[in-house]
Scaffold this motif. Structure first.
Motif, PDB file in Angstrom:
ATOM      1  N   TYR A 137       0.841  -1.196   0.000  1.00  0.00           N
ATOM      2  CA  TYR A 137       0.000   0.000   0.000  1.00  0.00           C
ATOM      3  C   TYR A 137       0.874   1.243   0.000  1.00  0.00           C
ATOM      4  O   TYR A 137       2.073   1.200   0.314  1.00  0.00           O
ATOM      5  CB  TYR A 137      -0.956  -0.001   1.197  1.00  0.00           C
ATOM      6  N   CYS A 138       0.260   2.351  -0.379  1.00  0.00           N
ATOM      7  CA  CYS A 138       0.954   3.630  -0.406  1.00  0.00           C
ATOM      8  C   CYS A 138      -0.053   4.734  -0.122  1.00  0.00           C
ATOM      9  O   CYS A 138      -1.258   4.502  -0.126  1.00  0.00           O
ATOM     10  CB  CYS A 138       1.617   3.857  -1.764  1.00  0.00           C
ATOM     11  N   THR A 139       0.450   5.929   0.109  1.00  0.00           N
ATOM     12  CA  THR A 139      -0.400   7.103   0.269  1.00  0.00           C
ATOM     13  C   THR A 139       0.091   8.180  -0.686  1.00  0.00           C
ATOM     14  O   THR A 139       1.292   8.354  -0.876  1.00  0.00           O
ATOM     15  CB  THR A 139      -0.357   7.641   1.710  1.00  0.00           C
ATOM     16  N   TYR A 140      -0.861   8.859  -1.311  1.00  0.00           N
ATOM     17  CA  TYR A 140      -0.500   9.965  -2.187  1.00  0.00           C
ATOM     18  C   TYR A 140       0.086  11.096  -1.356  1.00  0.00           C
ATOM     19  O   TYR A 140      -0.255  11.276  -0.188  1.00  0.00           O
ATOM     20  CB  TYR A 140      -1.726  10.438  -2.980  1.00  0.00           C
ATOM     21  N   LEU A 141       0.974  11.877  -1.923  1.00  0.00           N
ATOM     22  CA  LEU A 141       1.700  12.918  -1.201  1.00  0.00           C
ATOM     23  C   LEU A 141       0.803  13.960  -0.546  1.00  0.00           C
ATOM     24  O   LEU A 141       1.182  14.556   0.450  1.00  0.00           O
ATOM     25  CB  LEU A 141       2.683  13.613  -2.143  1.00  0.00           C
ATOM     26  N   SER A 142      -0.382  14.175  -1.052  1.00  0.00           N
ATOM     27  CA  SER A 142      -1.244  15.245  -0.554  1.00  0.00           C
ATOM     28  C   SER A 142      -2.015  14.885   0.725  1.00  0.00           C
ATOM     29  O   SER A 142      -2.729  15.714   1.239  1.00  0.00           O
ATOM     30  CB  SER A 142      -2.239  15.645  -1.641  1.00  0.00           C
ATOM     31  N   TYR A 143      -1.841  13.699   1.247  1.00  0.00           N
ATOM     32  CA  TYR A 143      -2.652  13.326   2.404  1.00  0.00           C
ATOM     33  C   TYR A 143      -2.128  13.992   3.683  1.00  0.00           C
ATOM     34  O   TYR A 143      -0.922  14.167   3.855  1.00  0.00           O
ATOM     35  CB  TYR A 143      -2.716  11.805   2.568  1.00  0.00           C
ATOM     36  N   PRO A 144      -3.048  14.390   4.572  1.00  0.00           N
ATOM     37  CA  PRO A 144      -2.631  14.993   5.849  1.00  0.00           C
ATOM     38  C   PRO A 144      -1.944  13.961   6.743  1.00  0.00           C
ATOM     39  O   PRO A 144      -2.300  12.784   6.729  1.00  0.00           O
ATOM     40  CB  PRO A 144      -3.947  15.454   6.471  1.00  0.00           C
ATOM     41  N   SER A 145      -1.007  14.398   7.546  1.00  0.00           N
ATOM     42  CA  SER A 145      -0.227  13.481   8.390  1.00  0.00           C
ATOM     43  C   SER A 145      -1.089  12.761   9.423  1.00  0.00           C
ATOM     44  O   SER A 145      -0.711  11.686   9.895  1.00  0.00           O
ATOM     45  CB  SER A 145       0.902  14.237   9.086  1.00  0.00           C
ATOM     46  N   THR A 146      -2.256  13.295   9.774  1.00  0.00           N
ATOM     47  CA  THR A 146      -3.137  12.635  10.751  1.00  0.00           C
ATOM     48  C   THR A 146      -3.697  11.316  10.228  1.00  0.00           C
ATOM     49  O   THR A 146      -4.309  10.570  10.983  1.00  0.00           O
ATOM     50  CB  THR A 146      -4.309  13.561  11.139  1.00  0.00           C
ATOM     51  N   TRP A 147      -3.471  11.018   8.969  1.00  0.00           N
ATOM     52  CA  TRP A 147      -3.952   9.765   8.380  1.00  0.00           C
ATOM     53  C   TRP A 147      -2.902   8.656   8.443  1.00  0.00           C
ATOM     54  O   TRP A 147      -3.217   7.499   8.220  1.00  0.00           O
ATOM     55  CB  TRP A 147      -4.388  10.000   6.937  1.00  0.00           C
ATOM     56  N   SER A 148      -1.670   8.984   8.725  1.00  0.00           N
ATOM     57  CA  SER A 148      -0.594   7.989   8.724  1.00  0.00           C
ATOM     58  C   SER A 148      -0.864   6.839   9.684  1.00  0.00           C
ATOM     59  O   SER A 148      -0.738   5.672   9.315  1.00  0.00           O
ATOM     60  CB  SER A 148       0.749   8.637   9.081  1.00  0.00           C
ATOM     61  N   GLN A 149      -1.216   7.160  10.921  1.00  0.00           N
ATOM     62  CA  GLN A 149      -1.396   6.107  11.932  1.00  0.00           C
ATOM     63  C   GLN A 149      -2.599   5.217  11.654  1.00  0.00           C
ATOM     64  O   GLN A 149      -2.467   3.990  11.703  1.00  0.00           O
ATOM     65  CB  GLN A 149      -1.483   6.727  13.334  1.00  0.00           C
ATOM     66  N   PRO A 150      -3.785   5.764  11.341  1.00  0.00           N
ATOM     67  CA  PRO A 150      -4.898   4.837  11.067  1.00  0.00           C
ATOM     68  C   PRO A 150      -4.652   3.960   9.837  1.00  0.00           C
ATOM     69  O   PRO A 150      -5.074   2.799   9.816  1.00  0.00           O
ATOM     70  CB  PRO A 150      -6.112   5.750  10.887  1.00  0.00           C
ATOM     71  N   ILE A 151      -3.964   4.476   8.818  1.00  0.00           N
ATOM     72  CA  ILE A 151      -3.646   3.653   7.645  1.00  0.00           C
ATOM     73  C   ILE A 151      -2.682   2.538   8.043  1.00  0.00           C
ATOM     74  O   ILE A 151      -2.899   1.363   7.745  1.00  0.00           O
ATOM     75  CB  ILE A 151      -3.074   4.509   6.494  1.00  0.00           C
ATOM     76  N   ALA A 152      -1.610   2.908   8.748  1.00  0.00           N
ATOM     77  CA  ALA A 152      -0.627   1.908   9.184  1.00  0.00           C
ATOM     78  C   ALA A 152      -1.272   0.874  10.105  1.00  0.00           C
ATOM     79  O   ALA A 152      -0.998  -0.327   9.992  1.00  0.00           O
ATOM     80  CB  ALA A 152       0.543   2.590   9.880  1.00  0.00           C
ATOM     81  N   ASP A 153      -2.149   1.318  11.015  1.00  0.00           N
ATOM     82  CA  ASP A 153      -2.793   0.388  11.957  1.00  0.00           C
ATOM     83  C   ASP A 153      -3.743  -0.571  11.244  1.00  0.00           C
ATOM     84  O   ASP A 153      -3.753  -1.766  11.532  1.00  0.00           O
ATOM     85  CB  ASP A 153      -3.540   1.162  13.040  1.00  0.00           C
ATOM     86  N   ALA A 154      -4.560  -0.054  10.324  1.00  0.00           N
ATOM     87  CA  ALA A 154      -5.508  -0.916   9.604  1.00  0.00           C
ATOM     88  C   ALA A 154      -4.781  -1.927   8.730  1.00  0.00           C
ATOM     89  O   ALA A 154      -5.152  -3.104   8.681  1.00  0.00           O
ATOM     90  CB  ALA A 154      -6.464  -0.070   8.767  1.00  0.00           C
ATOM     91  N   MET A 155      -3.740  -1.494   8.053  1.00  0.00           N
ATOM     92  CA  MET A 155      -2.989  -2.419   7.200  1.00  0.00           C
ATOM     93  C   MET A 155      -2.168  -3.392   8.046  1.00  0.00           C
ATOM     94  O   MET A 155      -2.014  -4.558   7.685  1.00  0.00           O
ATOM     95  CB  MET A 155      -2.110  -1.643   6.219  1.00  0.00           C
ATOM     96  N   GLY A 156      -1.664  -2.934   9.183  1.00  0.00           N
ATOM     97  CA  GLY A 156      -0.971  -3.835  10.111  1.00  0.00           C
ATOM     98  C   GLY A 156      -1.902  -4.896  10.661  1.00  0.00           C
ATOM     99  O   GLY A 156      -1.521  -6.059  10.833  1.00  0.00           O
ATOM    100  N   TYR A 157      -3.154  -4.513  10.926  1.00  0.00           N
ATOM    101  CA  TYR A 157      -4.150  -5.481  11.388  1.00  0.00           C
ATOM    102  C   TYR A 157      -4.429  -6.518  10.299  1.00  0.00           C
ATOM    103  O   TYR A 157      -4.491  -7.713  10.585  1.00  0.00           O
ATOM    104  CB  TYR A 157      -5.443  -4.784  11.807  1.00  0.00           C
ATOM    105  N   LEU A 158      -4.601  -6.074   9.052  1.00  0.00           N
ATOM    106  CA  LEU A 158      -4.813  -7.015   7.943  1.00  0.00           C
ATOM    107  C   LEU A 158      -3.664  -8.017   7.891  1.00  0.00           C
ATOM    108  O   LEU A 158      -3.874  -9.210   7.700  1.00  0.00           O
ATOM    109  CB  LEU A 158      -4.941  -6.257   6.613  1.00  0.00           C
ATOM    110  N   ASP A 159      -2.448  -7.539   8.100  1.00  0.00           N
ATOM    111  CA  ASP A 159      -1.256  -8.391   8.087  1.00  0.00           C
ATOM    112  C   ASP A 159      -1.260  -9.381   9.253  1.00  0.00           C
ATOM    113  O   ASP A 159      -1.004 -10.564   9.064  1.00  0.00           O
ATOM    114  CB  ASP A 159      -0.010  -7.505   8.150  1.00  0.00           C
ATOM    115  N   SER A 160      -1.563  -8.900  10.454  1.00  0.00           N
ATOM    116  CA  SER A 160      -1.453  -9.763  11.635  1.00  0.00           C
ATOM    117  C   SER A 160      -2.644 -10.712  11.809  1.00  0.00           C
ATOM    118  O   SER A 160      -2.488 -11.793  12.364  1.00  0.00           O
ATOM    119  CB  SER A 160      -1.275  -8.919  12.900  1.00  0.00           C
TER     120      SER A 160
END
Length: 183
Positions: free
Chosen positions: A46-69
């Motif tokens: 997964y990736c994030t487009y450059l224009s996304y606000p930094s407040t989205w980093s953690q929920p994206i990482a957490d949701a994708m980490g959950y999919l992984d685990s």
């Protein structure tokens, strides 16, 4: 009288069994309006487009980490969004998406035959005007990531695949089995 009770009990059992069987006979990976395409494999980057606000980093990482685990899927964050990246997150707004949409997943590259509907890369739009808290973001990212691996909307609020406002940010055992059996 005893025979009638046994017949009634058997019929009741058949109704319960039939209802339970059909409740989980849902579509998976069909790529239609309510169901995502299957991913091309168990490696789900997964990736994030450059224009996304930094407040989205953690929920994206957490949701994708959950999919992984929680599943057999392996997720990995890519530094750039290329067409082959499986889940490309794009934070949007009401003006771009419409005020009724929390998120939306669209397959960019699909292959379809009689039994398989595969997506080689999907863009996931997230509405920043509606998703204003970590919990709302995390739930919607879980939901849209579920579409990117083939899950459909849930009919009842048992996990993040239910449409609309919810705090559920996980997949129930039924959806986990769809993912784990497919990859």
């Amino acid at each position: 009288m005893g025979r009638k009770r046994r017949i009634a009990s058997a019929l009741a059992l058949m109704v319960v069994f039939t209802t339970t069987s059909f409740a989980y006979g849902d579509d998976f990976g069909l790529g239609n309006g309510d169901t995502g395409y299957k991913a091309d494999n168990g490696w789900h980057d997964y990736c994030t487009y450059l224009s996304y606000p930094s407040t989205w980093s953690q929920p994206i990482a957490d949701a994708m980490g959950y999919l992984d685990s929680a599943t057999v899927m392996t997720t990995y964050s890519q530094s750039a969004c290329n067409p082959w990246v499986d889940a490309q997150f794009h934070v949007s707004n009401n003006a771009e998406m419409g005020s009724g949409f929390r998120g939306f997943t669209a397959c960019l590259s699909s292959q379809t035959n009689d039994t398989n509907h595969i997506c080689g890369g999907a863009v996931i739009f997230l509405n920043a005007d509606i998703l204003t808290s970590y919990g709302q973001r995390r739930k919607t990212i879980c939901h849209e990531a579920g579409h990117s691996v083939g899950l459909m909307h849930g009919n009842v609020a048992t996990d993040c695949m239910v449409s609309g406002s919810s705090t559920l940010d996980f997949y129930d055992s039924h959806h986990l089995s769809h993912i784990n059996n497919a990859y």
